[in-house]
Motif scaffolding. Structure first.
Motif, PDB file in Angstrom:
ATOM      1  N   ALA A 152       0.828  -1.208   0.000  1.00 46.67           N
ATOM      2  CA  ALA A 152       0.000   0.000   0.000  1.00 46.67           C
ATOM      3  C   ALA A 152       0.862   1.259   0.000  1.00 46.67           C
ATOM      4  O   ALA A 152       0.342   2.369   0.028  1.00 46.67           O
ATOM      5  CB  ALA A 152      -0.925   0.001   1.212  1.00 46.67           C
ATOM      6  N   GLY A 157       2.719  -0.049  -4.401  1.00 42.81           N
ATOM      7  CA  GLY A 157       1.456   0.057  -5.142  1.00 42.81           C
ATOM      8  C   GLY A 157       1.678   0.100  -6.644  1.00 42.81           C
ATOM      9  O   GLY A 157       0.911  -0.494  -7.407  1.00 42.81           O
ATOM     10  N   ALA A 174       0.888  -6.189   3.346  1.00 44.40           N
ATOM     11  CA  ALA A 174       0.642  -4.863   3.920  1.00 44.40           C
ATOM     12  C   ALA A 174       0.231  -5.031   5.375  1.00 44.40           C
ATOM     13  O   ALA A 174       0.007  -6.154   5.842  1.00 44.40           O
ATOM     14  CB  ALA A 174      -0.433  -4.134   3.123  1.00 44.40           C
ATOM     15  N   ASP A 178      -7.495  -3.137   6.663  1.00 42.92           N
ATOM     16  CA  ASP A 178      -7.898  -1.997   5.839  1.00 42.92           C
ATOM     17  C   ASP A 178      -7.041  -1.837   4.607  1.00 42.92           C
ATOM     18  O   ASP A 178      -7.528  -1.711   3.489  1.00 42.92           O
ATOM     19  CB  ASP A 178      -7.684  -0.714   6.671  1.00 42.92           C
ATOM     20  N   LYS A 179      -5.729  -1.803   4.865  1.00 47.23           N
ATOM     21  CA  LYS A 179      -4.793  -1.630   3.752  1.00 47.23           C
ATOM     22  C   LYS A 179      -4.862  -2.808   2.803  1.00 47.23           C
ATOM     23  O   LYS A 179      -4.798  -2.640   1.586  1.00 47.23           O
ATOM     24  CB  LYS A 179      -3.372  -1.520   4.288  1.00 47.23           C
ATOM     25  N   TRP A 182      -7.769  -2.470   0.608  1.00 48.03           N
ATOM     26  CA  TRP A 182      -7.565  -1.380  -0.343  1.00 48.03           C
ATOM     27  C   TRP A 182      -6.658  -1.827  -1.500  1.00 48.03           C
ATOM     28  O   TRP A 182      -6.906  -1.517  -2.669  1.00 48.03           O
ATOM     29  CB  TRP A 182      -6.945  -0.184   0.414  1.00 48.03           C
ATOM     30  N   VAL A 183      -5.611  -2.581  -1.157  1.00 43.20           N
ATOM     31  CA  VAL A 183      -4.658  -3.053  -2.166  1.00 43.20           C
ATOM     32  C   VAL A 183      -5.357  -3.954  -3.188  1.00 43.20           C
ATOM     33  O   VAL A 183      -5.111  -3.859  -4.397  1.00 43.20           O
ATOM     34  CB  VAL A 183      -3.483  -3.782  -1.463  1.00 43.20           C
ATOM     35  N   GLU A 186      -8.775  -1.541  -4.644  1.00 42.15           N
ATOM     36  CA  GLU A 186      -8.460  -0.318  -5.382  1.00 42.15           C
ATOM     37  C   GLU A 186      -7.352  -0.529  -6.401  1.00 42.15           C
ATOM     38  O   GLU A 186      -7.390   0.010  -7.482  1.00 42.15           O
ATOM     39  CB  GLU A 186      -8.013   0.791  -4.405  1.00 42.15           C
ATOM     40  N   ILE A 299      -1.632   6.974  -7.140  1.00 43.87           N
ATOM     41  CA  ILE A 299      -1.933   6.867  -5.706  1.00 43.87           C
ATOM     42  C   ILE A 299      -1.057   7.847  -4.928  1.00 43.87           C
ATOM     43  O   ILE A 299       0.153   7.779  -4.946  1.00 43.87           O
ATOM     44  CB  ILE A 299      -1.757   5.408  -5.212  1.00 43.87           C
ATOM     45  N   ASP A 301      -0.843  10.460  -1.238  1.00 44.14           N
ATOM     46  CA  ASP A 301      -1.286  10.669   0.148  1.00 44.14           C
ATOM     47  C   ASP A 301      -0.617  11.971   0.585  1.00 44.14           C
ATOM     48  O   ASP A 301       0.527  11.973   1.027  1.00 44.14           O
ATOM     49  CB  ASP A 301      -0.821   9.459   0.973  1.00 44.14           C
ATOM     50  N   ASN A 321       0.478   5.397   5.700  1.00 43.50           N
ATOM     51  CA  ASN A 321       0.133   6.008   4.405  1.00 43.50           C
ATOM     52  C   ASN A 321      -0.407   4.976   3.421  1.00 43.50           C
ATOM     53  O   ASN A 321      -0.103   3.790   3.509  1.00 43.50           O
ATOM     54  CB  ASN A 321       1.368   6.675   3.792  1.00 43.50           C
ATOM     55  N   LYS A 322      -1.203   5.458   2.494  1.00 39.02           N
ATOM     56  CA  LYS A 322      -1.630   4.649   1.341  1.00 39.02           C
ATOM     57  C   LYS A 322      -1.164   5.395   0.107  1.00 39.02           C
ATOM     58  O   LYS A 322      -1.699   6.439  -0.226  1.00 39.02           O
ATOM     59  CB  LYS A 322      -3.152   4.514   1.318  1.00 39.02           C
TER      60      LYS A 322
END
Lengths: 334, 334
Positions: A152, A157, A174, A178-179, A182-183, A186, A299, A301, A321-322
């Protein structure tokens, strides 16, 4: 006119904290002959900032009292008779400051783009690091499995998205559910393993049923050790960073090494993005192509305000961070 | 007729000792169709023997009750109607035994040489391992510094001699002042560092005033860690073995890794000698040339008697050999 600047209060011996930084004001610097005055717009926040505080890297160590060095996107506000013009956008070795001076011949003029932050994410150091490491050392092939840590993060990424575009199966590593979600959702990774859960080696084996042909290592430590165990014969380990090792006085080495390297005939190779500067144009062309087809998402942040730079770096080292972390010091010029 | 054979009494969990072996007698084996009966003449004693007892290598793990596998030079004493003839000298996957059977198509006929042991030292697995690893992974160039661990061992001694023949500066690492002196005086290394002395990293820095461009690692562990610290940028680390790690339940990883790999852009790569079998003829031709010019000395350490094989292996793991260790089970046929 004043210049806000963040200096290093003292070098950390253990975990980095806000107490290691001081926000102060100095006079706005005056460019000497051959120098230009730059307004800092966006600063790149990197794990490497922390490693410079430990010395012994590819650049000189920073000392207490120094402003923190940074790679930055800046606007030339006093060209001072050099070949540059006021209003030019350049990339420069700057510091955590509102204004810096730099030798005109040392700064790198940037192309006009609609969004300056892209120059530090997909077309900047993050995208280039991902592209050069993966392509030049990993030599990926459609159908291979590519494993990426800090998936992430800014580099990870893009590594995964490039590998997907090339037809690889891509597995991320990751921190936290959550991460990981997302990976996959997203960024389109095939799977993502949470290294904070128990049983990392087993989880990696499940996520890589055919083993891994490439491991892009951004973290070192135990994640590297576990990843080596799922590598296939003749696998390539791209050593890009060791974020888990920077913010500690007790680094640990992968205990399965060098045995696993011999038995599986692995190649581990390190690189620095500048080593491949001769291929930068090729990289940007490819990234533009994939951004155009939608195969690569940009991506970023972005943390607002110079005063938040220490928090942005400390957070990065804790993995909050993402995507590419930047600090915005001033708005893009209109 | 009986066949003396050494089997594994129990798999070691810590340090290997004589109690882990049993010398027994079985019936002389009968070759099946397509098999030949072989008299074992010379057995190769390798650190790999120990790693096979830990499982998880490039071959199946050995179990308690199994005879110890070995690479051996043998005489065909019953060709059993195959394409081979009685009296042929072959290399074969054998066991610690006086007699073994093997599939005729699996054994490798050996050229006629005056001294059979040379087939397992300079023209055998030791010389080939040194040559292929150094040349194919290390890519040495005259004027570069080559660092070699286990320099008095079978492989290390050839690595250094080949590198000297190519015009490199060669620094060995060995255990004890005797071996270090032998490596310099007999094998012609430029210097040799005793890893048993305190201050290994400092001693290596002194012995390599221009740093090391290639490190041929036979040992792993702390020697690998210290060696990484003297590597030059773009250095190549050839991972050939990890003898320090085989005979322990508590392996330690190099703590400076992967940071040092990134910062110095090192390449670490593992190999197995069989990976380069397609280049064996090239290797033997080169080694014959250098033996002819006197640039390479044949180094052998032959222990007499099958019953002494466990002692020969245990001693090897403790580093008491100079040059390629072999066990002679029978005299060369006249």
């Amino acid at each position: 006119m004043q210049n806000r600047q963040i200096t290093i209060a003292e070098l950390p011996t253990g975990t980095l904290g806000p107490e290691h930084f001081t926000l102060g004001e100095t006079a706005k610097p005056e460019p000497k002959k051959g120098e230009v005055l730059l307004r800092v717009i966006l600063m790149s926040i990197d794990a490497a900032n922390r490693s410079w505080m430990k010395g012994a890297t590819y650049r000189a160590a920073v000392q207490a009292g120094d402003p923190m060095p940074t790679y930055a996107i800046c606007e030339v506000i006093d060209a001072n008779g050099t070949h540059l013009s006021n209003g030019d956008i350049v990339a420069a070795e700057a510091t955590w400051s509102e204004y810096v001076t730099a030798k005109a011949r040392k700064v790198q003029p940037m192309p006009k783009v609609a969004t300056l932050s892209h120059l530090m994410s997909v077309y900047g150091i993050a995208g280039k690091t991902a592209f050069h490491g993966l392509m030049s050392i990993g030599n990926p092939m459609a159908g291979e499995t590519v494993l990426v840590s800090a998936a992430a993060g800014s580099v990870g990424g893009y590594v995964g998205q490039i590998a997907k575009a090339l037809g690889c199966r891509v597995v991320g590593i990751a921190g936290g559910p959550d991460k990981c979600k997302w990976v996959v959702d997203e960024l389109g990774f095939d799977a993502c393993v949470d290294y904070r859960e128990a049983g990392l080696s087993r989880a990696l084996a499940v996520a890589c049923p055919d083993g891994a042909d490439i491991y892009f290592d951004n973290v070192g430590g135990k994640v590297l050790e576990s990843s080596l165990n799922v590598m296939n014969e003749k696998g390539r380990v791209i050593c890009c960073g060791a974020i888990s090792q920077y913010d500690t006085e007790n680094p640990t080495g992968p205990r399965n090494l060098p045995g696993v390297i011999v038995v599986k005939r692995l190649k581990m190779e390190g690189f620095i993005v500048m080593d491949f500067a001769h291929n930068d144009a090729k990289c940007v062309r490819a990234m533009q192509h994939w951004v155009g087809t939608g195969q690569i998402k940009v991506i970023e942040d972005i943390v607002d305000g110079l005063e938040n730079a220490p928090k942005a770096l400390i957070g990065l080292l804790n993995g909050d961070n993402k995507g590419k972390r930047l600090v915005r010091v001033a708005a893009d010029p209109t």
